[in-house]
Design a protein around this motif. Structure first.
Motif, mmCIF file in Angstrom:
data_model
loop_
_atom_site.group_PDB
_atom_site.id
_atom_site.type_symbol
_atom_site.label_atom_id
_atom_site.label_comp_id
_atom_site.label_asym_id
_atom_site.label_seq_id
_atom_site.Cartn_x
_atom_site.Cartn_y
_atom_site.Cartn_z
ATOM 1 N N ASP B 18 4.812 -13.093 8.525
ATOM 2 C CA ASP B 18 5.507 -11.867 8.110
ATOM 3 C C ASP B 18 5.177 -11.573 6.647
ATOM 4 O O ASP B 18 4.993 -12.496 5.849
ATOM 5 N N VAL B 19 5.128 -10.284 6.305
ATOM 6 C CA VAL B 19 4.896 -9.892 4.916
ATOM 7 C C VAL B 19 5.893 -8.820 4.502
ATOM 8 O O VAL B 19 6.369 -8.040 5.335
ATOM 9 N N GLU B 20 6.190 -8.795 3.214
ATOM 10 C CA GLU B 20 7.056 -7.770 2.639
ATOM 11 C C GLU B 20 6.324 -7.092 1.495
ATOM 12 O O GLU B 20 5.810 -7.750 0.600
ATOM 13 N N LEU B 21 6.322 -5.769 1.541
ATOM 14 C CA LEU B 21 5.685 -4.976 0.501
ATOM 15 C C LEU B 21 6.784 -4.168 -0.190
ATOM 16 O O LEU B 21 7.654 -3.593 0.473
ATOM 17 N N ARG B 22 6.690 -4.092 -1.520
ATOM 18 C CA ARG B 22 7.759 -3.475 -2.286
ATOM 19 C C ARG B 22 7.297 -2.193 -2.965
ATOM 20 O O ARG B 22 6.148 -2.114 -3.431
ATOM 21 N N CYS B 23 8.214 -1.234 -3.035
ATOM 22 C CA CYS B 23 7.936 0.020 -3.734
ATOM 23 C C CYS B 23 9.114 0.371 -4.632
ATOM 24 O O CYS B 23 10.258 0.424 -4.167
ATOM 25 N N ASP B 24 8.813 0.639 -5.884
ATOM 26 C CA ASP B 24 9.815 1.062 -6.854
ATOM 27 C C ASP B 24 9.492 2.498 -7.255
ATOM 28 O O ASP B 24 8.499 2.736 -7.950
ATOM 29 N N PRO B 25 10.281 3.474 -6.794
ATOM 30 C CA PRO B 25 9.907 4.878 -7.014
ATOM 31 C C PRO B 25 10.188 5.339 -8.437
ATOM 32 O O PRO B 25 10.813 4.627 -9.228
ATOM 33 N N ILE B 26 9.752 6.550 -8.729
ATOM 34 C CA ILE B 26 10.067 7.166 -10.017
ATOM 35 C C ILE B 26 11.578 7.407 -10.084
ATOM 36 O O ILE B 26 12.181 7.861 -9.092
ATOM 37 N N SER B 27 12.156 7.106 -11.217
ATOM 38 C CA SER B 27 13.595 7.242 -11.376
ATOM 39 C C SER B 27 14.038 8.682 -11.093
ATOM 40 O O SER B 27 13.429 9.639 -11.584
ATOM 41 N N GLY B 28 15.086 8.811 -10.270
ATOM 42 C CA GLY B 28 15.602 10.142 -9.953
ATOM 43 C C GLY B 28 14.980 10.778 -8.723
ATOM 44 O O GLY B 28 15.441 11.816 -8.252
ATOM 45 N N HIS B 29 13.940 10.165 -8.185
ATOM 46 C CA HIS B 29 13.308 10.701 -6.972
ATOM 47 C C HIS B 29 14.077 10.215 -5.748
ATOM 48 O O HIS B 29 14.146 9.027 -5.472
ATOM 49 N N THR B 30 14.632 11.179 -5.009
ATOM 50 C CA THR B 30 15.459 10.807 -3.866
ATOM 51 C C THR B 30 14.631 10.573 -2.604
ATOM 52 O O THR B 30 15.066 9.893 -1.691
ATOM 53 N N ALA B 31 13.460 11.179 -2.541
ATOM 54 C CA ALA B 31 12.599 11.036 -1.360
ATOM 55 C C ALA B 31 11.557 9.953 -1.609
ATOM 56 O O ALA B 31 10.986 9.862 -2.703
ATOM 57 N N LEU B 32 11.324 9.137 -0.579
ATOM 58 C CA LEU B 32 10.334 8.056 -0.680
ATOM 59 C C LEU B 32 9.555 7.997 0.620
ATOM 60 O O LEU B 32 10.125 8.121 1.713
ATOM 61 N N TYR B 33 8.252 7.821 0.505
ATOM 62 C CA TYR B 33 7.360 7.828 1.658
ATOM 63 C C TYR B 33 6.471 6.584 1.636
ATOM 64 O O TYR B 33 6.035 6.136 0.567
ATOM 65 N N TRP B 34 6.189 6.084 2.821
ATOM 66 C CA TRP B 34 5.159 5.061 2.986
ATOM 67 C C TRP B 34 4.016 5.650 3.808
ATOM 68 O O TRP B 34 4.238 6.318 4.826
ATOM 69 N N TYR B 35 2.794 5.381 3.346
ATOM 70 C CA TYR B 35 1.583 5.770 4.049
ATOM 71 C C TYR B 35 0.690 4.538 4.170
ATOM 72 O O TYR B 35 0.819 3.580 3.421
ATOM 73 N N ARG B 36 -0.256 4.621 5.109
ATOM 74 C CA ARG B 36 -1.225 3.544 5.273
ATOM 75 C C ARG B 36 -2.617 4.153 5.224
ATOM 76 O O ARG B 36 -2.865 5.200 5.834
ATOM 77 N N GLN B 37 -3.523 3.472 4.527
ATOM 78 C CA GLN B 37 -4.898 3.941 4.424
ATOM 79 C C GLN B 37 -5.813 2.858 4.960
ATOM 80 O O GLN B 37 -5.895 1.759 4.406
ATOM 81 N N SER B 38 -6.498 3.171 6.049
ATOM 82 C CA SER B 38 -7.421 2.206 6.631
ATOM 83 C C SER B 38 -8.710 2.917 6.978
ATOM 84 O O SER B 38 -8.740 4.147 7.122
ATOM 85 N N LEU B 39 -9.779 2.120 7.140
ATOM 86 C CA LEU B 39 -11.097 2.707 7.392
ATOM 87 C C LEU B 39 -11.102 3.494 8.687
ATOM 88 O O LEU B 39 -11.648 4.574 8.778
ATOM 89 N N GLY B 40 -10.461 2.970 9.683
ATOM 90 C CA GLY B 40 -10.523 3.602 10.994
ATOM 91 C C GLY B 40 -9.618 4.809 11.143
ATOM 92 O O GLY B 40 -9.954 5.762 11.836
ATOM 93 N N GLN B 41 -8.470 4.773 10.476
ATOM 94 C CA GLN B 41 -7.432 5.792 10.700
ATOM 95 C C GLN B 41 -7.222 6.730 9.521
ATOM 96 O O GLN B 41 -6.434 7.657 9.611
ATOM 97 N N GLU B 85 -5.409 -5.963 12.729
ATOM 98 C CA GLU B 85 -5.475 -4.504 12.623
ATOM 99 C C GLU B 85 -4.467 -3.940 11.620
ATOM 100 O O GLU B 85 -4.502 -2.734 11.324
ATOM 101 N N ASP B 86 -3.569 -4.784 11.113
ATOM 102 C CA ASP B 86 -2.632 -4.340 10.077
ATOM 103 C C ASP B 86 -3.289 -4.317 8.697
ATOM 104 O O ASP B 86 -2.703 -3.800 7.738
ATOM 105 N N SER B 87 -4.488 -4.876 8.582
ATOM 106 C CA SER B 87 -5.198 -4.885 7.301
ATOM 107 C C SER B 87 -5.460 -3.455 6.863
ATOM 108 O O SER B 87 -6.054 -2.658 7.606
ATOM 109 N N ALA B 88 -5.000 -3.126 5.665
ATOM 110 C CA ALA B 88 -5.095 -1.749 5.159
ATOM 111 C C ALA B 88 -4.530 -1.735 3.744
ATOM 112 O O ALA B 88 -4.021 -2.744 3.245
ATOM 113 N N VAL B 89 -4.601 -0.559 3.126
ATOM 114 C CA VAL B 89 -3.891 -0.338 1.869
ATOM 115 C C VAL B 89 -2.617 0.436 2.199
ATOM 116 O O VAL B 89 -2.680 1.487 2.853
#
Lengths: 117, 112
Positions: B18-41, B85-89
């Motif tokens: 299992d892995v955990e990835l962390r995101c700390d958004p810009i202060s005051g930003h209420t919306a947060l998004y996760w995207y994935r960038q991979s060669l195939g998709q 197949e989970d390998s990506a940015v």
């Protein structure tokens, strides 16, 4: 369904040449946003521009200009007098506009621009 | 001010962990998004948070993927039983409601 097509996979130019990156989109929405982002080798996506579907005026910012044509569903990006620092992958994207929307970005596959000195 | 911060910048793991990835958004930003960038998709949307709730999880590829956000700020994306197949940015972005999304530098995940 929403879709963004960037037909140009890679473009190579020599410094000082002008270059246009093409973007064609599909959406059933009457209101939407269009974007361009730049991804340099460092990997971080850098925001360049957002246009809403109400406004078809072309926009110029320094060496960058954008041509939005609703009639052809295109939002093309031109770099004038390209420089080596412009080398990057450029992404066109589309999102919804209405209140309560997710505003998630639908990206094209990107165009790799290589500017040779 | 500070931009979107993601950690770790690189993560190498073994298949099945299992892995955990962390995101700390810009202060005051209420919306947060996760995207994935991979060669195939290419670049694809995963999940959207407004405050601590996730009204759009439509991009999560399987039930091995989950995310949470606490205090309307930091978000964690968890991938259980990782597969190759989970390998990506994995990219995180934040915005004020309905506004421009600003991205972090991403976490490069490699599953061996």
């Amino acid at each position: 369904a929403q879709k963004v097509t960037q037909a140009q996979t890679e473009i190579s130019v020599v410094e000082k040449e002008d270059v246009t990156l093409d973007c064609v989109y599909e959406t059933r929405d009457t209101t939407y946003y269009l974007f361009w982002y730049k991804q340099p080798p460092s990997g971080e996506l850098v925001f360049l521009i957002r246009r809403n579907s109400f406004d078809e005026q072309n926009e110029i910012s320094g060496r960058y200009s954008w041509n939005f044509q609703k009639s052809t569903s295109s939002f093309n990006f031109t770099i004038t007098a390209s420089q080596v620092v412009d080398s990057a992958v450029y992404f066109c994207a589309l999102s919804d506009f209405y209140g309560g929307a997710t505003n998630k970005l639908i990206f094209g596959t990107g165009t790799l621009l290589a500017v040779q000195p | 001010g500070a931009g979107v911060s993601q950690s770790p910048s690189n993560k190498v793991t073994e298949k099945g962990k299992d892995v955990e990835l962390r995101c700390d958004p810009i202060s005051g930003h209420t919306a947060l998004y996760w995207y994935r960038q991979s060669l195939g998709q290419g670049l694809e949307f995963l999940i959207y948070f407004q405050g601590n709730s996730a009204p759009d999880k439509s991009g999560l590829p399987s039930d091995r993927f989950s995310a949470e956000r606490t205090g309307g700020s930091v978000s964690t994306l968890t991938i259980q039983r990782t597969q190759q197949e989970d390998s990506a940015v994995y990219l995180c972005a934040s915005s004020r409601l309905g506004n421009i999304q600003y991205f972090g530098a991403g976490t490069r995940l490699s599953v061996l």
